[in-house]
Design a protein around this motif. Structure first.
Motif, PDB file in Angstrom:
ATOM      1  N   UNK A 118      25.766  44.922  12.788  1.00  0.00           N
ATOM      2  CA  UNK A 118      24.359  45.688  13.329  1.00  0.00           C
ATOM      3  C   UNK A 118      23.512  44.710  13.937  1.00  0.00           C
ATOM      4  N   UNK A 119      22.339  45.011  14.532  1.00  0.00           N
ATOM      5  CA  UNK A 119      21.156  44.243  14.757  1.00  0.00           C
ATOM      6  C   UNK A 119      20.584  43.455  13.555  1.00  0.00           C
ATOM      7  N   UNK A 120      20.271  42.280  13.585  1.00  0.00           N
ATOM      8  CA  UNK A 120      19.863  41.440  12.510  1.00  0.00           C
ATOM      9  C   UNK A 120      18.743  40.733  12.935  1.00  0.00           C
ATOM     10  N   UNK A 121      17.991  40.230  11.645  1.00  0.00           N
ATOM     11  CA  UNK A 121      16.852  39.225  11.817  1.00  0.00           C
ATOM     12  C   UNK A 121      17.144  38.400  10.643  1.00  0.00           C
ATOM     13  N   UNK A 122      17.341  37.039  10.777  1.00  0.00           N
ATOM     14  CA  UNK A 122      17.402  35.894   9.682  1.00  0.00           C
ATOM     15  C   UNK A 122      16.730  35.015   9.439  1.00  0.00           C
ATOM     16  N   UNK A 123      16.272  34.422   8.551  1.00  0.00           N
ATOM     17  CA  UNK A 123      15.714  33.291   8.163  1.00  0.00           C
ATOM     18  C   UNK A 123      16.639  32.160   7.737  1.00  0.00           C
ATOM     19  N   UNK A 124      16.655  31.098   8.231  1.00  0.00           N
ATOM     20  CA  UNK A 124      17.445  29.997   7.797  1.00  0.00           C
ATOM     21  C   UNK A 124      16.891  28.673   7.184  1.00  0.00           C
ATOM     22  N   UNK A 125      17.390  28.216   6.106  1.00  0.00           N
ATOM     23  CA  UNK A 125      16.875  26.696   5.617  1.00  0.00           C
ATOM     24  C   UNK A 125      18.091  25.892   5.643  1.00  0.00           C
ATOM     25  N   UNK A 126      18.187  24.710   6.250  1.00  0.00           N
ATOM     26  CA  UNK A 126      19.257  23.847   6.194  1.00  0.00           C
ATOM     27  C   UNK A 126      18.911  22.706   5.159  1.00  0.00           C
ATOM     28  N   UNK A 127      19.455  22.331   4.291  1.00  0.00           N
ATOM     29  CA  UNK A 127      19.018  21.189   3.393  1.00  0.00           C
ATOM     30  C   UNK A 127      20.296  20.323   2.862  1.00  0.00           C
ATOM     31  N   UNK A 128      19.910  19.057   2.836  1.00  0.00           N
ATOM     32  CA  UNK A 128      21.107  18.364   1.973  1.00  0.00           C
ATOM     33  C   UNK A 128      21.671  18.878   0.842  1.00  0.00           C
ATOM     34  N   UNK A 129      22.922  19.230   0.685  1.00  0.00           N
ATOM     35  CA  UNK A 129      23.336  19.679  -0.607  1.00  0.00           C
ATOM     36  C   UNK A 129      22.817  18.885  -2.015  1.00  0.00           C
ATOM     37  N   UNK A 130      22.964  17.628  -1.879  1.00  0.00           N
ATOM     38  CA  UNK A 130      22.396  16.969  -3.106  1.00  0.00           C
ATOM     39  C   UNK A 130      21.145  17.201  -3.201  1.00  0.00           C
ATOM     40  N   UNK A 131      20.277  17.276  -2.450  1.00  0.00           N
ATOM     41  CA  UNK A 131      18.771  17.475  -2.590  1.00  0.00           C
ATOM     42  C   UNK A 131      18.524  19.061  -3.014  1.00  0.00           C
ATOM     43  N   UNK A 132      19.490  20.042  -2.408  1.00  0.00           N
ATOM     44  CA  UNK A 132      19.355  21.207  -2.965  1.00  0.00           C
ATOM     45  C   UNK A 132      19.593  21.378  -4.410  1.00  0.00           C
ATOM     46  N   UNK A 133      20.767  20.891  -4.919  1.00  0.00           N
ATOM     47  CA  UNK A 133      21.085  21.433  -6.028  1.00  0.00           C
ATOM     48  C   UNK A 133      20.265  20.417  -7.170  1.00  0.00           C
ATOM     49  N   UNK A 134      19.606  19.536  -6.825  1.00  0.00           N
ATOM     50  CA  UNK A 134      18.733  18.627  -7.644  1.00  0.00           C
ATOM     51  C   UNK A 134      17.432  19.137  -8.136  1.00  0.00           C
ATOM     52  N   UNK A 135      16.992  20.400  -7.243  1.00  0.00           N
ATOM     53  CA  UNK A 135      15.667  20.839  -7.179  1.00  0.00           C
ATOM     54  C   UNK A 135      15.475  21.798  -8.590  1.00  0.00           C
ATOM     55  N   UNK A 136      16.695  22.678  -8.759  1.00  0.00           N
ATOM     56  CA  UNK A 136      16.506  23.310  -9.808  1.00  0.00           C
ATOM     57  C   UNK A 136      17.990  23.340 -10.902  1.00  0.00           C
ATOM     58  N   UNK A 137      18.024  23.329 -12.235  1.00  0.00           N
ATOM     59  CA  UNK A 137      19.335  23.355 -12.833  1.00  0.00           C
ATOM     60  C   UNK A 137      20.167  24.613 -12.732  1.00  0.00           C
ATOM     61  N   UNK A 138      19.561  25.615 -12.138  1.00  0.00           N
ATOM     62  CA  UNK A 138      20.196  27.017 -11.816  1.00  0.00           C
ATOM     63  C   UNK A 138      20.651  26.943 -10.524  1.00  0.00           C
TER      64      UNK A 138
END
Length: 312
Positions: A118-138
């Motif tokens: 169906x029609x959609x509206x998305x927001x997307x953030x691309x970030x290096x995985x190493x940085x992404x997983x380092x920002x919060x333990x969960x």
């Protein structure tokens, strides 16, 4: 099964142009649509090592295929917020419907498929995985399951992501900080939602991480036992055993591997050649030299003394 719309049609050209833009700025994907009336728009901005985007469109399918993985070796996370339109997702250990208002995190190094019917509206953030997983333990648990709900943290994360796209490339350092805030808010919610399925899984993952950290801190103690580990964690011995079983291991195997790794590292390093094999073995948690030698040879296919000799 979605089929590509007819080549040469106006909708086909629009889908191709839309896909080419996404491939250049976000990630290499394959695009399919069965409707002859496909339309879409795409707005993005780049700030340091992050890309933020807003996508509007009609029903279609995107896939990160093995062919695409071979073309470009990417290692980042695509964090997607479904403002409108539900999706069907296949990624890592999750396959199923994702409702409107949810966040999904795709690991670009793994195949995935996202189907919008169906029609959609998305927001997307691309970030290096190493940085992404380092920002919060969960936060790494998001790579295995989507998250949704009316929690304040999720609404705040969606609002900040919307603001990032609206900035249109202005103030890149501020955008970078805002991007990190989005990830941290989602991580906080994952921990806070302890009674939900995702929350229970997150707490389990965090506990597994604490157990491995405790092992790292104590493996050189020859008397360290699973009972002592359970006591330090405040859980039962049976629970400790179950966590190791999920990792296809046992307490004993994990301890042995860490001790052998330390011994191999020290025996291979020329700066430690004045230390005897016996001293290194005992300082690494072994209390029986013949047992150590046997396990070392089984693990590395060579004796400890041969490793020491080759490093001299």
């Amino acid at each position: 099964m979605l089929r590509t719309i007819e080549s040469g049609s106006r909708s086909y050209e629009e889908l191709k142009a839309w896909g080419d833009c996404i491939n250049r700025t976000l990630v290499n994907l394959d695009f399919f649509a069965e409707s002859p009336e496909f339309s879409g728009s795409y707005h993005y901005m780049i700030a340091e090592d992050c890309v933020a985007a807003r996508l509007f469109g009609t029903a279609h399918c995107t896939a990160r295929s093995q062919r695409r993985l071979r073309e470009v070796d990417n290692d980042f996370v695509l964090l997607i917020y479904l403002r409108t339109g539900q999706a069907m997702v296949s990624h890592r250990r999750y396959a199923g419907a994702v409702p409107e208002g949810s966040f999904i995190a795709f690991d670009s190094s793994r195949p995935h498929e996202l189907i919008m019917r169906e029609r959609f509206d998305h927001l997307v953030l691309r970030m290096p995985k190493a940085r992404f997983v380092s920002l919060h333990p969960a936060i790494s648990s998001m790579l295995d399951r989507p998250v949704s709900g009316p929690a304040a943290e999720m609404q705040a994360a969606a609002g900040i992501l919307d603001m990032i796209v609206s900035l249109g490339g202005a103030m890149p350092s501020t955008v970078s900080t805002m991007s990190e805030t989005v990830v941290k808010l989602l991580g906080d919610w994952l921990v806070k939602d302890g009674e939900g399925e995702v929350g229970r899984a997150v707490r389990h993952d965090l506990l597994a991480g604490r157990i491995m950290k405790c092992l790292e801190d104590n493996f050189t103690d020859p008397d360290y036992s699973p009972t002592r580990l359970a006591g330090a964690m405040g859980i039962s011995r049976r629970y400790v055993d179950s966590i190791f079983a999920e990792m296809k291991s046992t307490f004993g195997k994990a301890m042995l591997e860490k001790r052998l790794e330390r011994c191999h590292l020290l025996l291979s390093a020329p700066q430690f050649r004045d230390r005897s094999v016996t001293d290194i073995a005992f300082e690494s948690g072994f209390n029986d030299l013949s047992h150590f030698s046997k396990r070392f040879r089984e693990r590395y296919g060579i004796s400890p003394r041969a490793v020491r000799k080759s490093a001299a």
